[in-house]
Design an enzyme around this catalytic site. Structure first.
Site, PDB file in Angstrom:
ATOM      1  N   ASP A   5      34.466 -20.017   1.650  1.00  0.00           N
ATOM      2  CA  ASP A   5      33.159 -19.429   1.933  1.00  0.00           C
ATOM      3  C   ASP A   5      33.070 -19.097   3.418  1.00  0.00           C
ATOM      4  O   ASP A   5      33.128 -19.978   4.274  1.00  0.00           O
ATOM      5  CB  ASP A   5      32.060 -20.422   1.547  1.00  0.00           C
ATOM      6  CG  ASP A   5      30.676 -19.796   1.532  1.00  0.00           C
ATOM      7  OD1 ASP A   5      30.413 -18.891   2.347  1.00  0.00           O
ATOM      8  OD2 ASP A   5      29.848 -20.219   0.710  1.00  0.00           O
ATOM      9  N   SER A  55      25.984 -15.352  -0.223  1.00  0.00           N
ATOM     10  CA  SER A  55      26.897 -16.055  -1.124  1.00  0.00           C
ATOM     11  C   SER A  55      26.517 -15.923  -2.589  1.00  0.00           C
ATOM     12  O   SER A  55      27.334 -16.240  -3.461  1.00  0.00           O
ATOM     13  CB  SER A  55      26.960 -17.544  -0.744  1.00  0.00           C
ATOM     14  OG  SER A  55      27.537 -17.707   0.524  1.00  0.00           O
ATOM     15  N   ASP A 280      31.674 -21.963   5.920  1.00  0.00           N
ATOM     16  CA  ASP A 280      30.457 -21.179   6.124  1.00  0.00           C
ATOM     17  C   ASP A 280      29.405 -21.952   6.907  1.00  0.00           C
ATOM     18  O   ASP A 280      28.793 -21.430   7.847  1.00  0.00           O
ATOM     19  CB  ASP A 280      29.922 -20.779   4.745  1.00  0.00           C
ATOM     20  CG  ASP A 280      28.571 -20.091   4.797  1.00  0.00           C
ATOM     21  OD1 ASP A 280      28.535 -18.888   5.122  1.00  0.00           O
ATOM     22  OD2 ASP A 280      27.557 -20.749   4.483  1.00  0.00           O
ATOM     23  N   HIS A 284      27.773 -21.012  10.592  1.00  0.00           N
ATOM     24  CA  HIS A 284      26.333 -20.783  10.788  1.00  0.00           C
ATOM     25  C   HIS A 284      25.797 -21.592  11.973  1.00  0.00           C
ATOM     26  O   HIS A 284      24.846 -21.178  12.637  1.00  0.00           O
ATOM     27  CB  HIS A 284      25.558 -21.169   9.531  1.00  0.00           C
ATOM     28  CG  HIS A 284      25.548 -20.106   8.475  1.00  0.00           C
ATOM     29  ND1 HIS A 284      25.139 -18.812   8.717  1.00  0.00           N
ATOM     30  CD2 HIS A 284      25.893 -20.154   7.149  1.00  0.00           C
ATOM     31  CE1 HIS A 284      25.229 -18.103   7.602  1.00  0.00           C
ATOM     32  NE2 HIS A 284      25.685 -18.893   6.627  1.00  0.00           N
TER      33      HIS A 284
END
Length: 444
Positions: A5, A55, A280, A284
């Site tokens: 991801d 996502s 991911d 972030h």
């Protein structure tokens, strides 16, 4: 299918460099396990209403073979996010996991995020908002919302047919009056304990089952695998690898091994989805080292799978859902610390880091007329040091880049070239002879 991801191409390059440097090498020459796969392609990640995807819509693309709207799962583009109306069956799209089950094969999901998070939920959920993971989430926005994602996993097809469900997210399955094994409160408002309901459903079918919540229990289960295995190892997401308690928390490679050994018992075959989801999350937060380490952990899980599966009768596809806006920049000498400062300086004479972000919480406001010299910050080698970001944002954004697709095994060459992300499951299904479309078996 392995899904990193947020595993952008710059993330791959930086992660392999970090891997090599951890081994005492210059680093750039290293390779992640799946980078040795014989076929490489590129997938386009936009969604029906989004130039840069999330996502949920990407999960619907690479698992269900259909592009849709940002924030929606397992439904076509006629469904808008936050729509509280019942979703007609005709608007549902089915995942490759469901296609495998319909053919008499087994299926399962593995993730180090919540099992109800957007990426794994694409394998089983049909919902207008990815955030409706429990009834508490749905009720807050939509009193008449359809069954939440956790309930769909336990009580609807194909979720309740999954032989293996491993990841985090216990709180989504427990009532808010309950405390889980590690002291986390449940979130459900309906008073239901979905873990117990999962167990009762298996009892009603007279099949063997086991629920585990820590690594020791998982390792014991591996020695005598039940028909159905549910493992929820955290209240929310599982811990980052570099911060995890190895006594209670299994690695992604361990989860993958248990899942493959379980599903491999079906002589007709299986479909398994494995997500390294915390790449991911680290991006972030502008946590570059954690993002790269999670990428290395995904590669270790892929390597374990290659050891367990014969490439003559299996297909392994490794890809990402979307990119992030981390940059790998500067003109540093070969072997320079990938987590350190560039050998170059800005035209203002201030140093900068080899890895930085276009936006995110790591933004530093200029000190007067000058940029902040982040290389002077005493904690810049700490795991949760935020790499510098140009634009201030509470959470760094995804990127619109194409993502890499790596393939090994039967008819791996089908994954070369550039194509829509939604073609990935159809190509896998063609090779596996499942689904409703044309397959390789049609030619025999």
């Amino acid at each position: 299918m392995f899904l990193g991801d947020g595993m952008s191409v710059p993330t791959l390059a930086a992660a392999r460099t970090l891997l090599g440097q951890r081994r005492g090498r210059a680093g750039e020459e290293a390779t992640l396990a799946f980078e040795n796969f014989p076929t490489l392609g590129l997938a386009k990640t936009y969604c029906v209403d989004g130039q840069v995807s999330d996502s949920a819509c990407t999960s619907t693309a690479y698992l269900c073979g259909s592009k849709n709207n940002v924030g929606t799962l397992g439904v076509d583009a006629r469904v808008l996010r936050h729509d509280c109306n019942p979703i007609p069956e005709s608007h549902h799209v089915r995942s490759i996991a469901a296609w495998a089950l319909a053919d008499g094969r087994d299926a399962g999901i593995v993730t180090n995020t919540r099992v109800t998070d957007a990426s794994p939920a694409g394998a089983f959920a049909h919902i207008a908002n990815r955030d409706w993971e429990s009834d508490a989430d749905a009720a807050a926005e939509c009193p008449t919302a359809p069954r939440d994602i956790a309930a769909q996993l336990i009580h609807e097809n194909p979720g309740k047919q999954f032989k293996v469900i491993l990841g985090g997210g216990r709180q989504e399955f427990l009532p808010n009056t309950a405390i889980d094994e590690e002291g986390t409160s449940g979130r459900r408002l309906d008073g239901r304990n979905l873990i117990e309901e999962w167990q009762m459903e298996k009892i009603s079918r007279n099949v063997s089952y086991q629920y585990v919540w820590n690594r020791e229990q998982l390792m014991h289960a591996k020695d005598a695998l039940p028909d159905y295995l549910l493992g929820l190892f955290e209240g929310s997401h599982m811990q980052y690898n570099m911060q995890a308690d190895s006594v209670t928390e299994p690695t992604l490679a361990e989860l993958t091994e248990v899942a493959i050994k379980s599903l491999s018992r079906n002589e007709k075959g299986f479909f398994l989805f494995v997500e390294g989801g915390r790449i991911d999350h680290a991006h972030h937060d502008n946590y570059a080292e954690l993002a790269l380490d999670e990428t290395i952990e995904l590669a270790a899980a892929v390597e374990r799978a290659t050891e367990l599966l014969d490439e003559r009768d299996s297909l392994i596809v490794v890809t990402s859902n979307h990119a992030h806006v981390m940059t790998f920049n500067g003109y540093s000498q070969r072997g320079s610390d990938i987590l350190g400062q560039s050998d170059d300086r800005g035209d203002d004479g201030v140093p900068y880091m080899t890895l930085s972000y276009a936006n995110g919480p790591g933004h530093r406001a200029p000190a007067g007329a000058s940029r902040v010299d982040v290389t002077t910050e005493a904690d810049y080698r700490q795991l949760e040091w935020r790499s510098h970001a140009e634009v201030p944002l509470e959470s760094e954004t995804h990127g619109g880049d194409d993502v890499a697709v790596f393939a090994r095994g039967t008819h791996h060459a089908m994954f070369t070239g550039m194509y829509e992300q939604s073609q990935i499951p159809h190509r896998m299904a063609y090779v596996a002879c499942i689904g409703t479309g044309p397959t390789l078996c049609d030619r025999s």
